[in-house]
Each structure stands twice: as structure tokens, then as C-alpha cells.
Write an enzyme that holds these catalytic residues in place. Structure first.
Site, PDB file in Angstrom:
ATOM      1  N   PHE A 113      66.277  45.759  34.385  1.00 28.54           N
ATOM      2  CA  PHE A 113      65.614  45.567  33.080  1.00 28.54           C
ATOM      3  C   PHE A 113      66.335  46.433  32.041  1.00 28.54           C
ATOM      4  CE2 PHE A 113      62.483  45.332  36.536  1.00 28.54           C
ATOM      5  CZ  PHE A 113      61.999  44.041  36.385  1.00 28.54           C
ATOM      6  N   ASP A 166      69.451  42.093  33.429  1.00 28.24           N
ATOM      7  CA  ASP A 166      68.387  41.711  32.487  1.00 28.24           C
ATOM      8  C   ASP A 166      68.410  40.186  32.370  1.00 28.24           C
ATOM      9  OD1 ASP A 166      66.774  43.533  30.170  1.00 28.24           O
ATOM     10  OD2 ASP A 166      66.919  41.386  29.737  1.00 28.24           O
ATOM     11  N   SER A 167      67.258  39.612  31.992  1.00 24.67           N
ATOM     12  CA  SER A 167      67.225  38.152  31.853  1.00 24.67           C
ATOM     13  C   SER A 167      67.454  37.713  30.408  1.00 24.67           C
ATOM     14  CB  SER A 167      65.885  37.606  32.365  1.00 24.67           C
ATOM     15  OG  SER A 167      64.835  38.231  31.668  1.00 24.67           O
ATOM     16  N   ASP A 180      62.739  49.660  35.087  1.00 24.06           N
ATOM     17  CA  ASP A 180      61.963  49.834  33.842  1.00 24.06           C
ATOM     18  C   ASP A 180      61.484  48.467  33.343  1.00 24.06           C
ATOM     19  OD1 ASP A 180      60.831  50.922  31.577  1.00 24.06           O
ATOM     20  OD2 ASP A 180      62.707  50.927  30.446  1.00 24.06           O
ATOM     21  N   CYS A 204      55.090  50.739  31.769  1.00 23.59           N
ATOM     22  CA  CYS A 204      54.652  50.951  30.373  1.00 23.59           C
ATOM     23  C   CYS A 204      53.329  50.236  30.116  1.00 23.59           C
ATOM     24  CB  CYS A 204      55.731  50.496  29.397  1.00 23.59           C
ATOM     25  SG  CYS A 204      56.136  48.757  29.530  1.00 23.59           S
TER      26      CYS A 204
HETATM   27  N1  SAH Z   1      65.196  49.966  30.040  1.00 23.10           N
HETATM   28  C1  SAH Z   1      65.305  49.423  28.706  1.00 23.10           C
HETATM   29  C2  SAH Z   1      64.051  48.762  28.229  1.00 23.10           C
HETATM   30  C3  SAH Z   1      63.507  47.688  29.138  1.00 23.10           C
HETATM   31  S1  SAH Z   1      62.435  46.573  28.357  1.00 23.10           S
HETATM   32  C4  SAH Z   1      65.789  50.495  27.750  1.00 23.10           C
HETATM   33  O1  SAH Z   1      65.876  51.655  28.149  1.00 23.10           O
HETATM   34  O2  SAH Z   1      66.088  50.168  26.608  1.00 23.10           O
HETATM   35  C5  SAH Z   1      62.282  45.309  29.507  1.00 23.10           C
HETATM   36  C6  SAH Z   1      63.476  44.407  29.639  1.00 23.10           C
HETATM   37  O3  SAH Z   1      63.220  43.559  30.742  1.00 23.10           O
HETATM   38  C7  SAH Z   1      63.768  43.470  28.471  1.00 23.10           C
HETATM   39  O4  SAH Z   1      65.090  43.650  28.067  1.00 23.10           O
HETATM   40  C8  SAH Z   1      63.553  42.038  29.031  1.00 23.10           C
HETATM   41  O5  SAH Z   1      64.541  41.131  28.541  1.00 23.10           O
HETATM   42  C9  SAH Z   1      63.758  42.260  30.490  1.00 23.10           C
HETATM   43  N2  SAH Z   1      63.049  41.375  31.424  1.00 23.10           N
HETATM   44  C10 SAH Z   1      61.760  40.971  31.392  1.00 23.10           C
HETATM   45  N3  SAH Z   1      61.453  40.286  32.514  1.00 23.10           N
HETATM   46  C11 SAH Z   1      62.577  40.244  33.278  1.00 23.10           C
HETATM   47  C12 SAH Z   1      62.887  39.718  34.559  1.00 23.10           C
HETATM   48  N4  SAH Z   1      61.962  39.101  35.292  1.00 23.10           N
HETATM   49  N5  SAH Z   1      64.130  39.879  35.024  1.00 23.10           N
HETATM   50  C13 SAH Z   1      65.069  40.520  34.299  1.00 23.10           C
HETATM   51  N6  SAH Z   1      64.824  41.077  33.096  1.00 23.10           N
HETATM   52  C14 SAH Z   1      63.592  40.945  32.584  1.00 23.10           C
END
Ligand code: SAH
Length: 396
Positions: free
Chosen positions: A227, A249-250, A299, A339
Site C-alpha cells: 500500500f 499499490d493498486s 499500511d 488507520c
Molecule cells: N503508505 C502510504 C499511504 C497508504 S494509503 C504512505 O505512506 O503514503 C493506502 C494505499 O493503498 C492507497 O495508495 C491505495 O491506492 C492503496 N490500496 C487500497 N486498496 C488496495 C489493495 N487492495 N491493493 C493494493 N493497494 C491498495
């Protein structure tokens, strides 16, 4: 101004200075009071309790702006609150404000529904309640006056639906933000889009935790940043001396920013790579192909929006952490976060521990982590604490 009288005994939360009044506490709602309008809240005995914003559709019917009869919300009120928020941030940062920080953390700064993040030259605000929405112009003018920044609004948040409000996004004061804005965090350069990025553009709440990751990363061979968004933790790990980070990330747009942020800091594609994938599926693939890592960061986005979703979310957190433990080498470091305000710290820790048990992995807790201090929580509003994390090391 309308008066709203509480049922007998329902004034107790006012003694604790808690700013929420639930709809069940109101004895009756006067005809004609508009969504977001300021009301005078009175006890069943008719005593003044506070000025609050009325929310017509939310179960939180009133959010208190002020407990003081002489402190009526309006331009002056907001200007004073923003000045107080700025003074407090100067205390937190010992007078050296970073490029980017949270200026206003809603209820914790005495401003329900108002979030303000500062980036170079821009104050980005998120107005999530009917009351905050009602004072949009006063908030924009006061912010402009106190910060000297252009004011951009990012009120495109799901929670506005509960308040009967549509998404709103756009310039409130000054000039439009450029395509991306550049700022520095812990010595690392980042670019972010204030108009299109998540939240107000960046996850400022993880600043201190990224520093912890950086300090733990020296000599780590393979880091997996799940993520990753625009690469925050991944770049922190490289900056701290890790050799290679894989960011998953997706969101393709987030990963593009991640790559350009890596370049901006002089890291090569051999050191910093990205994978556009669903993390849950990706981790299963890694498990099946017996991949392992020296450091893993988990995260995820908010998996529980409300208490009702907590059980389902707990299962998802468990699944995620179970996979994380399985991919962690002995001596490897895991940083795992939630979060979701609905998941309290104890429940999160229990879920992580039971994931380790199921993965048959031993570990020690090195540190409990939380949101950065510019997101400080008022003692009268424990709900302001939402980000929690654990730094763990897998032992033999
Ligand atoms: N760690 C990051 C913030 C993460 S926010 C930082 O420090 O800036 C959560 C992220 O998860 C987002 O970018 C969103 O695009 C991604 N996301 C949400 N669901 C997902 C999934 N199932 N697989 C991969 N990424 C995902």
C-alpha cells in the site's frame, strides 16, 4: 438563532467537554433549522451549554463549536482558532515548521469537521460536516489571513454523504495549485498532486513512523512496501540504507508519482521498483513462490469505516498480517498499521498477535506507533486518535 433543548440528564457529555450530541439526546428539534446552521444548545433546565452546528441527517445531530456564551462562531472565531492551531504547531515543532504539516486536526483543535494541511504556499482544507460546510467562506478567509497561503478545498470524502452533502473540490482563495507541489519530509523530496492525490495530497500522519522505518532500515536487503501510495515508506527505507524496495499499490497514478519521487531523490530503478497489484493477491503469490523479505510495511487504507464494519475489518487485518508474517525472514522487521478509528489499539494488537500464532512465528514488539504529533489528540476527544501501528521483529 434557534435553541435546541436537551433531554434531562443528557448534558453530562458537556461536563466532559465532549463536542458531540447524538440525536437521541434532543428533546425536540425546532421547525426550520437548516443543515449546518448554528444553534444554541440548552439543558432541560434552560441553561446555556454551547453553540453548535446542527446536522440534519447525521446521528451526531450537533457538534459543538464553543462552550462559551461570548464565543459565537463566525469569521473572528475561525481566525482565533487558526491562530491558536498555528501557535500550537510552533510549540510542537520547536518553532521550525516543516514544509508540510497538519495545521488543524478537527475536533482536537476545537473545530469539528475542519481539517487543514499545509504545503508550500497552499492550505488544503477538508470540510466534512454540515457545520464546517456552512462556514466555508469564513473558514477560507480566516485561513488565508492567518497562513498567507492560497486555500484549496478537498471536501471529496465519503463521510459527507452521512451529512447530506455532495463532494466539493476547488479553489477557495488565491491561485490554483500547480499539477504537483514539491516538499521535503525527513530530508526526502516528494511531489504530490493537491488536486488529485489522496486526502489532501499526502499522508502527513505517517511522518514520524517513516522516520522510524528509516532508522530501522540500514543494511536491509529486501524491503516490501505494501500500500505504498507515492512511495513514502519505501523512500524512507532507502534513505535509511536499505538496498532494495518493492512498492505495491493498486493505483497506477500513485505508483507513477512514487517512481518520479524515487528519481527526484537520486534512487535508481534497481533500488526502487513498483508493482501495480492488489496487495492481498500479491502477498499470496509471494507466499506460493516462497519469497521472503527483510522488512515489510503494511499500511492499508481504512478497512473499517464504522464500528459495524469492525468484525469484517478485523478478519481482513488478520489475513494481511498472517501473510506478512509468513513472508518475513527470521530477524526481519514488520511495520503494520491500521488507520481505522473503529479498530482500537488493543483489538489491533490482538489481531496481529493471533495472525503471528496462526503463521507459527515468534516475534517481539519493539515499538507502538501512532499518528504524528501535529495530529495531536485532545484529551476531551479520544476519537481523534485513529492511526496505530506496531514495529515488530520476527525471532527464531
Ligand atoms: N503508505 C502510504 C499511504 C497508504 S494509503 C504512505 O505512506 O503514503 C493506502 C494505499 O493503498 C492507497 O495508495 C491505495 O491506492 C492503496 N490500496 C487500497 N486498496 C488496495 C489493495 N487492495 N491493493 C493494493 N493497494 C491498495
Amino acid at each position: 438563532m434557534y435553541d435546541i433543548i436537551l433531554k434531562q440528564g443528557k448534558e453530562r457529555s458537556f461536563q466532559r467537554r465532549h463536542p458531540w450530541v447524538f440525536s437521541g439526546a434532543l428533546s425536540k428539534i425546532p421547525q426550520g433549522v437548516g443543515n449546518g446552521e448554528t444553534v444554541r444548545v440548552l439543558s432541560s433546565q434552560g441553561e446555556f451549554l454551547g453553540y453548535g452546528a446542527y446536522s440534519a441527517t447525521s446521528s451526531i445531530a450537533i457538534r459543538i463549536w464553543s462552550f462559551d456564551i461570548n464565543d459565537l462562531p463566525g469569521y473572528d472565531f475561525f481566525e482565533r482558532k487558526f491562530r491558536a492551531a498555528l501557535t500550537f504547531r510552533k510549540i510542537i515543532f520547536n518553532n521550525v515548521l516543516p514544509d508540510s504539516y497538519r495545521l488543524v486536526h478537527a475536533e482536537s483543535d476545537g473545530l469539528p469537521g475542519v481539517i487543514v494541511d499545509i504545503y508550500p504556499g497552499f492550505a488544503v482544507c477538508q470540510l466534512s460536516t454540515a457545520g464546517a460546510d456552512y462556514f466555508r467562506n469564513e473558514i477560507a478567509d480566516a485561513l488565508y489571513c492567518v497562513t498567507g497561503c492560497n486555500v484549496y478545498e478537498r471536501s471529496d470524502v465519503d463521510s459527507r454523504k452521512r451529512e447530506g452533502l455532495p463532494d466539493v473540490k476547488g479553489l477557495l482563495k488565491g491561485v490554483e495549485p500547480p499539477e504537483f507541489i514539491e516538499f521535503t519530509e525527513n530530508g526526502i523530496r516528494f511531489r504530490s498532486s493537491l488536486k488529485e492525490g489522496h486526502k489532501t495530497g499526502f499522508y502527513l500522519d505517517q511522518r514520524v513512523n517513516r522516520q522510524v522505518v528509516s532508522s530501522a532500515a540500514a543494511g536491509c536487503g529486501d524491503v516490501l512496501n505494501c500500500f505504498s501510495y507515492t512511495g513514502g515508506f519505501g523512500l524512507a527505507a532507502l534513505h535509511g540504507g536499505a538496498h532494495h524496495v518493492l512498492n505495491v499499490d493498486s493505483s497506477g497514478a500513485a505508483l507513477e508519482f512514487a517512481c518520479s519521487n524515487a528519481q527526484l531523490n537520486g534512487f535508481s530503478t534497481e533500488q526502487f521498483s513498483v508493482e501495480d497489484a492488489d496487495v492481498f493477491q500479491f502477498l499470496r503469490k509471494c507466499r506460493d513462490s516462497r519469497k521472503s523479505f527483510d522488512m515489510i510495511i503494511l499500511d492499508p487504507p481504512k478497512l473499517a469505516e464504522t464500528i459495524k464494519q469492525r468484525d469484517k475489518a478485523a478478519r481482513a487485518y488478520k489475513d494481511l498480517n498472517l501473510l506478512g508474517f509468513k513472508l518475513l525472514r527470521p530477524g526481519g522487521k514488520l511495520f503494520t498499521f491500521s488507520c481505522s478509528g473503529a479498530m482500537d489499539d488493543d483489538l489491533f494488537e490482538k489481531v496481529v498477535c493471533s495472525a503471528a500464532q496462526d503463521a507459527n512465528v515468534n516475534f517481539r514488539i519493539i515499538q507502538h506507533l501512532a499518528q504524528a504529533p501535529d495530529h495531536a489528540v485532545s484529551g476531551f476527544f479520544p476519537e481523534g486518535h485513529y492511526l496505530k501501528g506496531l514495529y515488530l521483529i520476527r525471532t527464531e
